[in-house]
Motif scaffolding. Sequence first.
Motif: not given
Length: 260
Positions: A110-111, A108, A55, A89, A8, A87, A13
């Motif tokens: 973001k956020p 997951c 990420d 966005a 990341e 991760l 984060i």
Amino acid sequence: MTHILLVEDDPAIAMSLKVTCKREGWQITWLDNASSVLPMLHSEEAKTLSAIILDVGLPDGDGLSLCQQIRHTSDIDDLKDLPIVFLTARSDEVDRILGLEMGGDDYCAKPFSPRELVARLKAIWRREQLLSQQSAIQSTSADDIANDNATNNMSGQALTFECQSGVWHYQPLNYSLMWQEQKLELSNTERKILLTLLQAPNQVFSREQLLNAVSDYPDHRLARTIDSHIKAIRKQLATVDASTDVIHTHRGLGYALCPA
């Protein structure tokens, strides 16, 4: 100790995740760029990894492509099946599906809450543990085949398999598997899967059975990563003969060779 590789580039984060994971008693290795990941996976430290948090948007590379590299790099075979949680966005459904198809196990957007990410990792490991327990209760034939392979490997005995797809030769002394007189370029895991199928060409093997047959430590391995290995095997077989369908998918059940 559970060991997580965190990739990341956002320090805020990364720090938040490190704090949350350390509260769980987990060891964290943090990298902030894509180019450092594969060298790390070739290190001794990588042998203790339990999962990768990756990420998607990294300053020097694409996390999706990096995931695909991890899944298909032969010299890190023992780590190719590590759970990978993205991760991202990106909230578009197509991007999420693409991440899973590239070899990711979860994501997951973001956020996100670091506690949610920890819960997702635990859920992955819990599901895999349940699958392993269910597989152990099922037929033990896959384990028997794995033991037969180990015995043959120790004795150095060459194996020949005559199937509908043709004649196969395996030489344990140099780990050479040949089909139609051509050597197959397979990873260690891919070779073990194919040998397991060859030992019982009429049997349908579940993903869990194949995972247990080829992995010494299946507890933190996702059974559906077998799909990725099967895809790689089919790609290699196609370089020899693209017209022959060697491995048959039985929907909801698993995989088998075409009948002997």
